[in-house]
Scaffold this active site. Structure first.
Site, PDB file in Angstrom:
ATOM      1  CB  ILE A  85     -82.967  -2.221 -42.095  1.00  0.00           C
ATOM      2  CG1 ILE A  85     -81.682  -2.120 -41.296  1.00  0.00           C
ATOM      3  CG2 ILE A  85     -82.701  -2.149 -43.576  1.00  0.00           C
ATOM      4  CD1 ILE A  85     -80.662  -3.142 -41.741  1.00  0.00           C
ATOM      5  CE  LYS A 123     -79.777  -4.535 -37.248  1.00  0.00           C
ATOM      6  NZ  LYS A 123     -79.257  -3.849 -36.060  1.00  0.00           N
ATOM      7  CE  LYS A 302     -77.291  -4.088 -46.138  1.00  0.00           C
ATOM      8  NZ  LYS A 302     -75.977  -3.471 -45.971  1.00  0.00           N
TER       9      LYS A 302
HETATM   10  S1  IVH Z   1     -77.695  -1.436 -43.850  1.00  0.00           S
HETATM   11  C1  IVH Z   1     -80.519   1.177 -45.911  1.00  0.00           C
HETATM   12  N1  IVH Z   1     -76.084  -3.314 -43.034  1.00  0.00           N
HETATM   13  O1  IVH Z   1     -78.238  -1.664 -38.237  1.00  0.00           O
HETATM   14  C2  IVH Z   1     -79.854   0.204 -45.051  1.00  0.00           C
HETATM   15  N2  IVH Z   1     -77.017  -1.843 -41.428  1.00  0.00           N
HETATM   16  O2  IVH Z   1     -81.180   0.048 -38.865  1.00  0.00           O
HETATM   17  C3  IVH Z   1     -78.983   0.868 -44.060  1.00  0.00           C
HETATM   18  N3  IVH Z   1     -76.198  -2.270 -39.143  1.00  0.00           N
HETATM   19  O3  IVH Z   1     -77.928   1.165 -36.996  1.00  0.00           O
HETATM   20  C4  IVH Z   1     -78.356  -0.043 -43.094  1.00  0.00           C
HETATM   21  N4  IVH Z   1     -74.882  -3.955 -39.648  1.00  0.00           N
HETATM   22  O4  IVH Z   1     -75.821   0.807 -38.359  1.00  0.00           O
HETATM   23  C5  IVH Z   1     -76.861  -2.277 -42.681  1.00  0.00           C
HETATM   24  N5  IVH Z   1     -74.581  -5.004 -42.463  1.00  0.00           N
HETATM   25  C6  IVH Z   1     -75.364  -3.972 -42.120  1.00  0.00           C
HETATM   26  C7  IVH Z   1     -75.470  -3.541 -40.792  1.00  0.00           C
HETATM   27  C8  IVH Z   1     -76.313  -2.471 -40.480  1.00  0.00           C
HETATM   28  C9  IVH Z   1     -75.331  -3.183 -38.686  1.00  0.00           C
HETATM   29  C10 IVH Z   1     -76.912  -1.295 -38.308  1.00  0.00           C
HETATM   30  C11 IVH Z   1     -76.923   0.091 -38.846  1.00  0.00           C
HETATM   31  C12 IVH Z   1     -78.164   0.654 -38.269  1.00  0.00           C
HETATM   32  C13 IVH Z   1     -79.043  -0.534 -38.129  1.00  0.00           C
HETATM   33  C14 IVH Z   1     -80.036  -0.552 -39.239  1.00  0.00           C
END
Ligand code: IVH
Length: 682
Positions: A85, A123, A302
């Site tokens: 993201i 996050k 999101k």
């Molecule tokens: S969504 C399409 N939600 O952050 C979206 N990512 O680049 C996919 N991460 O290493 C990711 N908490 O592992 C999403 N609540 C959350 C998150 C999260 C941590 C991490 C994910 C990735 C990075 C996103």
């Protein structure tokens, strides 16, 4: 359009740097830069490539979502790619408005149109994981790798208790995406354990820089046996392939379904309507961040509607419907101005790096602990070094690593002082211990309060009313510096203290007077010699008969005492070798001072209960638990806390509970107080 040479060079240099640091981070789990610094370089390159698309090369670090695939793990092609993201660059809470504005623009919304609904999430700072269930059974766990191909880590992931191995009423195929991470307390415990192993001479062991690295190391540990010993946690936040699942309309619905299927979903998620809600969420979580039991580096917004997500789509590999909004970093670079040694209340010496003040984890940090000599050596922190400092939650700030390229010439390796920087007594490090300790326990001002409280406690000199508050007050007012000062106190000294009436002062003086008549074991215990508990104090008193004999005893003579091993013998010897300690004792033993009846060394009377183990439970009619224990130990018995097959007797009084049941279950002899007295009488 040609790209100016200067810019071409900068882009090349950035790529080189980023490749190097990505390798350190993803492959070796040994980053040399704080994440924030890495992000800065990454964003700089991203910006250059956006301005000059000709610069873009397919192998640019910006074109790769994650790290690299490790040798040793099977590779997994993700059926639905694992995306990254975009990070909002404006770190202020109001930065959330940029995302909302972009989404509204891309959806073609006008000013008066209804607010967009979002889900706001934490996050987590760990490792992205994809879990594949077929027929409700976990069949595969994979890391993100480069987003297309990851590493198969099913064996290691099966050891994570929070991840269900089997689901109820789940779709035929379900891929759950989420973050595997390590809680801060688990991380601290793990590092403590690692430090102990290193102190005991273990090779190939290391401490971890931060919880994320510890988690990454555990997930990608080639030996599942080791992975099992590393405590990991998990939160689900998304999904990949789903076959034969319910029809979902919003992201929030999916999260609720994941929860119902048995996955941990963070409590702290919110449905937000419009930019104001996002800003409020960012602010609120920012305040809660330190209190969370795990690290987060930001929040994620999101778009809630899956239909709108679809309309928004992706740019390269980042969805337009999500953004990461970060908080100030918990790791920063700064320089070491000096290394001082701090003496704790129990005499433990801790090296502390004094730092060029740096804003990290929401506060300005000027000191960071180096823990102990081995840690300082292992990290090889030197005065003048540039270091990565970490402060997360209310954990004390720590130097996690040195940046080797920035070391000034002529720097000196740090060595622990061999004398206490506070009182000048010898500082010693016992075999198998990580810490140096000051041996001037009674004299050292750093240990003053602790020593006085220990001396005054009920099981030592039993000075009633001399508690923590009063000791603090007296030490801070300078009325008491060392133990003998206690017995020089007059009414005037005490009444001068805040909130001390004449009546209370009289009581304290009376308690002090009463405490002077004591016993040798109590006095010995009260001195607070390291490794000398009540029972060792009794053994020493019984064996030597008087204090002078103990003070003069060599290590060999001390070793003759039953139950005294080399560590205790060394400690007793070292304590009495310190002239400062002897001086304090002499001042306590003055005429009209502390006194006890000294005896002849006890002839080693046969001990009727030698080798027997006894457990006490419930309330005895006349003996206190302490008294019963003392009597049993004097008769040679070991008093244990729980009943097992090895227990010889259980002495039970009123309201005995589970221990009594256990004794009956195992057929252990149960005695009452009378029975105990009979046993002691032989
Ligand atoms: S969504 C399409 N939600 O952050 C979206 N990512 O680049 C996919 N991460 O290493 C990711 N908490 O592992 C999403 N609540 C959350 C998150 C999260 C941590 C991490 C994910 C990735 C990075 C996103």
């Amino acid at each position: 359009m040609t790209v100016p040479a200067r810019i071409q060079e900068r882009a090349d240099a950035l790529r080189e740097l980023l490749h190097h640091h990505a390798h350190q981070y993803y492959v070796l789990d040994a980053p040399e830069l704080p994440d924030a610094e890495y992000d800065k370089l990454f964003c700089e390159l991203q910006a250059l490539e956006e301005q000059h698309p000709e610069l873009l090369t397919p192998d640019s670090p910006t074109q790769r979502v994650g790290g690299r695939v490790l040798e040793g793990f099977a590779k997994v092609r993700h059926r639905v790619p694992m995306l990254s993201i975009r990070t909002e660059t404006d770190i202020e809470p109001s930065g959330a408005r940029n995302f909302d504005a972009r989404v509204r623009r891309e959806l073609g919304l006008k000013e008066g149109d209804a607010p967009v609904e979002y889900v706001a999430e934490l996050k987590f700072d760990g490792l992205a994981l994809s879990l594949r269930y077929e027929g409700g059974v976990l069949v595969q766990a994979a890391t993100r790798g480069d987003g297309e191909v990851g590493e198969e880590v099913t064996q290691n992931i099966r050891t994570v208790g929070q991840i269900p191995l089997r689901l109820r009423d789940a779709p035929a195929v379900l891929e759950v995406r989420g973050e595997v991470f390590m809680r801060r307390d688990d991380f601290e415990r793990l590092n403590e354990l690692q430090r102990e192993k290193i102190a005991k001479g273990a090779k190939n062991e290391k401490t971890f820089v931060n919880p994320r690295n510890a988690a990454a190391g555990a997930v990608r540990q080639l030996d599942p046996g080791i992975a099992r010993q590393r405590p990991l946690s998990f939160f689900a936040y998304g999904w990949g392939e789903i076959v034969d699942g319910p029809a979902f309309e919003t992201h929030h619905e999916v999260l609720m379904a994941l929860k119902a299927w048995g996955f941990p979903v963070a409590e702290r998620i919110a449905v937000a309507r419009g930019a104001d809600d996002l800003v409020a969420y960012h602010q609120a979580v920012g305040r809660e961040r330190d209190a969370l039991p795990y690290d987060i580096d930001g929040v994620v917004y999101k778009v809630n509607s899956l239909a709108l997500q679809k309309r928004l789509g992706f740019v390269t590999r980042e969805p337009r419907w999500a953004v990461a909004h970060k908080y100030p970093a918990q790791e920063q670079l700064t320089t070491v101005e000096s290394i001082d040694v701090y003496v704790g209340r129990t005499g433990k010496l801790t090296p502390v790096a004094r730092l060029q003040p740096v804003f990290v984890g929401g506060v300005t940090v000027t000191n960071a602990t180096l823990h102990n000599e081995d840690e300082a050596r292992r990290k090889d922190v030197r005065v003048g070094d540039t270091v990565i400092v970490r402060r997360a939650g209310d954990v004390i700030p720590e130097v996690v690593a040195v940046v080797p390229d920035k070391r000034p010439p002529g720097s000196q390796v740090f060595t622990m002082p061999r004398i206490c920087p506070v009182c000048g007594s010898a500082a010693v490090r016992e075999e198998g211990e990580a810490d140096y300790r000051c041996t001037g326990g009674l004299f050292c001002s750093a240990q003053r309060k602790h020593a006085i409280l220990h001396f005054a406690q009920r099981r030592a000199l039993d000075i009633e009313g001399l508690g923590e508050k009063l000791v603090d007050q007296m030490v801070e007012a300078g009325v008491i510096r060392t133990l003998p000062d206690l017995y020089r106190l007059g009414l005037a000294n005490l009444v001068a203290l805040e909130r001390m009436g004449e009546k209370s002062a009289q009581n304290v003086l009376a308690a002090l007077g009463k405490s002077k008549r004591t016993t040798l074991p109590r006095f010995l215990y009260g001195l607070g010699i390291r490794h000398v508990g009540e029972s060792t104090a009794r053994d020493l008193a019984r064996h030597f008969g008087n204090l002078d004999a103990i003070m003069e005893a060599s290590v060999e003579r001390l070793l003759e005492v039953p139950d005294v091993g080399p560590i205790v013998a060394e400690s007793v010897h070292a304590f009495f070798q310190q002239p400062h300690n002897r001086e304090v004792i002499e001042q306590l033993r003055v005429p009209n001072g502390v006194q006890w009846e000294e005896g002849m060394p006890a002839v080693q009377a046969p001990k009727p209960l030698a080798g027997r183990t006894v457990v006490l439970t419930g309330t005895l009619p006349t003996l206190s638990r302490e008294e019963a224990k003392e009597m049993l130990e004097a008769a040679g018995a070991k008093v244990a806390g729980s009943v097992s097959k090895k227990t010889d007797y259980v002495v039970a009084g009123a309201e005995a509970g589970s221990k009594l049941d256990k004794a009956r279950e195992l057929g252990v002899t149960v005695l009452d107080e009378e029975g105990l007295r009979g046993l002691l009488a032989g």
